[in-house]
Design an enzyme around this catalytic site. Structure first.
Site, mmCIF file in Angstrom:
data_model
loop_
_atom_site.group_PDB
_atom_site.id
_atom_site.type_symbol
_atom_site.label_atom_id
_atom_site.label_comp_id
_atom_site.label_asym_id
_atom_site.label_seq_id
_atom_site.Cartn_x
_atom_site.Cartn_y
_atom_site.Cartn_z
ATOM 1 N N TYR A 71 0.789 -1.261 0.043
ATOM 2 C CA TYR A 71 0.078 -0.064 0.163
ATOM 3 C C TYR A 71 0.768 1.111 0.167
ATOM 4 C CZ TYR A 71 -4.912 -0.783 0.177
ATOM 5 O OH TYR A 71 -6.266 -1.143 -0.238
ATOM 6 N N GLU A 73 -0.527 4.795 -0.612
ATOM 7 C CA GLU A 73 -1.258 5.861 -0.841
ATOM 8 C C GLU A 73 -0.428 7.202 -0.750
ATOM 9 O OE1 GLU A 73 -4.358 4.036 1.087
ATOM 10 O OE2 GLU A 73 -5.943 5.191 0.165
ATOM 11 N N ASP A 217 -6.473 13.221 -25.161
ATOM 12 C CA ASP A 217 -6.500 11.757 -24.822
ATOM 13 C C ASP A 217 -5.670 10.993 -25.953
ATOM 14 O OD1 ASP A 217 -6.983 9.185 -24.336
ATOM 15 O OD2 ASP A 217 -9.283 9.613 -23.692
ATOM 16 N N THR A 243 -3.577 5.773 -22.027
ATOM 17 C CA THR A 243 -3.288 4.367 -21.384
ATOM 18 C C THR A 243 -1.779 3.733 -21.705
ATOM 19 O OG1 THR A 243 -4.161 3.338 -23.414
ATOM 20 C CG2 THR A 243 -5.772 3.540 -21.678
ATOM 21 N N LYS A 246 -1.665 0.046 -25.195
ATOM 22 C CA LYS A 246 -2.294 0.175 -26.748
ATOM 23 C C LYS A 246 -0.832 0.168 -27.340
ATOM 24 C CE LYS A 246 -6.814 1.714 -25.616
ATOM 25 N NZ LYS A 246 -7.018 2.554 -24.818
ATOM 26 N N ARG A 252 -1.305 -3.005 -18.637
ATOM 27 C CA ARG A 252 -2.858 -2.300 -18.726
ATOM 28 C C ARG A 252 -2.729 -1.226 -17.577
ATOM 29 N NH1 ARG A 252 -7.091 -3.472 -21.097
ATOM 30 N NH2 ARG A 252 -5.890 -4.963 -22.044
HETATM 31 N N1 DSN Z 1 -11.655 -0.029 -25.515
HETATM 32 C C1 DSN Z 1 -10.612 0.725 -25.995
HETATM 33 C C2 DSN Z 1 -10.431 0.506 -27.383
HETATM 34 O O1 DSN Z 1 -10.870 -0.790 -27.934
HETATM 35 O O2 DSN Z 1 -10.182 1.599 -28.338
HETATM 36 C C3 DSN Z 1 -11.022 2.152 -25.748
HETATM 37 O O3 DSN Z 1 -10.915 2.439 -24.498
#
Ligand code: DSN
Length: 431
Positions: A71, A73, A217, A243, A246, A252
């Site tokens: 933990y 925080e 974003d 994120t 990707k 993740r």
């Molecule tokens: N779920 C993602 C996508 O497939 O683009 C976006 O958050």
């Protein structure tokens, strides 16, 4: 993978915690089999889901580490818990590398996911009831950019911009007009199904002209931006969210970037504003991913992702498919299937039977329901990670065409699946 041989204590029931290096197969063989099955699925299928990738074994190792036990925080050097010496170092490394990668003044690497990063960005900049302006989900935006079923559409007044019905690209003059009409407090740029470059500088100028904050974003294109293959919004935006799993090929999770004057607001919006204990194992894994993204090899990889998307898109066009916005500048593109007499859902199901994983996708102004859709979204980050190039990208386009044509013939789909498996065997993901 890590061996857990060093653990040899007693658990709360008084029995020794398993000491074998195969803990999972002993403790929970059902889950172990599920993971083994998933590994096999990933190895033997072609993944064209534009938001997915195969992360590095070093990232997997950090994600599966003892840092999950801690933990912490707070932030490095200012925690609400004792014993944070190691996780402080891991988080500081992640912050420093993330700032270096994107040239940002401030980074917060704690958001658990892109949605949490976006929520924190709104908390940092807005009050409930303020007006936000983002691209509608059905035209390629994201749920968290103001969709009525999402917190973003419930907490805030929402103005949605669409793409131009003819070019299927963002019409910046129209964005300017809407901004002047509705005077939003925040303008959001970014998308989950948009295949063309986004002009972040233009968005920032529009936001400035109406006194709005500007947020980018970059969840989908973060890897391309890190490799200088797409305009970087950091010099123009108040806050950037992304994120990490990707095109960036990390664990993740997510992160936020901001200017220095917004640093405190961003940090407080994450903790205590919207999250509790950070996932320190994931943060360490983010640090590993940022380190890998700073290597020259990462730029070569991203260039290949773009080249592969272009090659696949061109081949689809040669085979008679209409592409949304006429093609691609990045890692993905959308195929309009209406002329082929098949819905996005039907195509997704048939392709899955043939071992090709895609996500169905609305096309702009889609006449079909969002569950059905008229299109599919194809992306090349994952196939590129496993070593496939433009030759394979073109071959895959031919396989997709075969599946679309024979989508109701299971025997033919299984024949394609065999071809897919043969191809995948030449490009193993993990040892
Ligand atoms: N779920 C993602 C996508 O497939 O683009 C976006 O958050």
């Amino acid at each position: 993978m890590l061996s857990h041989k060093h653990i040899n204590s007693k658990n709360s029931l008084g029995s020794p915690i398993a000491t074998s290096s195969n803990n999972l197969s002993i403790v929970d063989p059902e889950i172990q089999r599920i993971i083994a099955h998933e590994t096999h699925r990933e190895q033997t299928t072609i993944n064209l889901i534009a938001s997915e990738n195969y992360t590095h074994p070093a990232v997997l190792e950090a994600t599966g580490s003892v840092l999950t036990n801690k933990y912490a925080e707070g932030y490095p050097g200012k925690r609400y818990y004792a014993g944070c010496e190691s996780v402080d170092k891991a988080e500081q490394l992640a912050i420093d590398r993330c700032k270096q990668l994107f040239g940002a003044e401030h980074a917060n690497v704690q958001p658990h996911a892109g949605s949490q990063a976006n929520m924190a960005a709104y908390f940092a900049l807005l009050n409930p009831g303020d007006t936000i302006m983002g691209m509608s989900l059905s035209e390629g935006g994201h749920l968290t950019h103001g969709h009525p079923v999402n917190f973003s559409g419930k907490f805030y007044k929402v103005v949605q911009y669409k793409v131009d019905p003819i070019t299927e690209q963002i019409n910046y003059d129209e964005v300017q007009r809407l901004a002047e009409q509705h005077k939003p407090k925040l303008i959001i740029a970014g998308a989950s199904a948009y295949s063309r470059h986004i002009d972040f500088a233009r968005f920032a100028a529009i936001a400035k002209s109406v006194g709005a904050f500007f947020m980018a974003d970059i969840a989908h294109i973060a890897g391309l931006i890190a490799a200088n293959l797409h305009q970087n919004p950091v010099p123009y935006a108040d806050i950037v969210t992304s994120t990490t799993h990707k095109t960036l090929r990390g664990p993740r999770g997510a992160f936020m970037l901001s200017t220095q004057p917004l640093a405190d607001s961003v940090d407080r919006a994450i903790m205590p504003g919207s999250q509790g204990g950070p996932f320190m194992h994931t943060i360490a894994a983010k640090a590993v991913a940022f380190k890998l993204a700073l290597e020259p090899e990462f730029t070569t990889y991203q260039q290949q992702v773009v080249d592969n998307a272009r090659a696949m898109a061109q081949t689809m066009q040669e085979l008679g498919y209409r592409l949304v916005a006429g093609g691609t500048d990045n890692h993905l593109f959308m195929v309009d299937l209406r002329s082929k007499n098949i819905t996005g859902l039907q195509a997704q199901i048939a392709l899955e039977k043939a071992g090709i994983t895609v996500s169905r996708s609305c096309i702009p102004f889609d006449p079909a329901k969002p569950w059905i859709t008229s299109g599919i979204r194809l992306g090349t980050p994952a196939i590129t990670t496993r070593g496939m190039g433009t030759h394979e990208a073109r071959e895959i386009a031919y396989l997709i065409d075969e599946v679309v044509k024979k989508h109701d013939n299971n025997r033919q789909l299984l024949a394609v699946r065999q071809e897919v498996e043969n191809k995948c065997a030449l490009f193993p993901i993990y040892e």
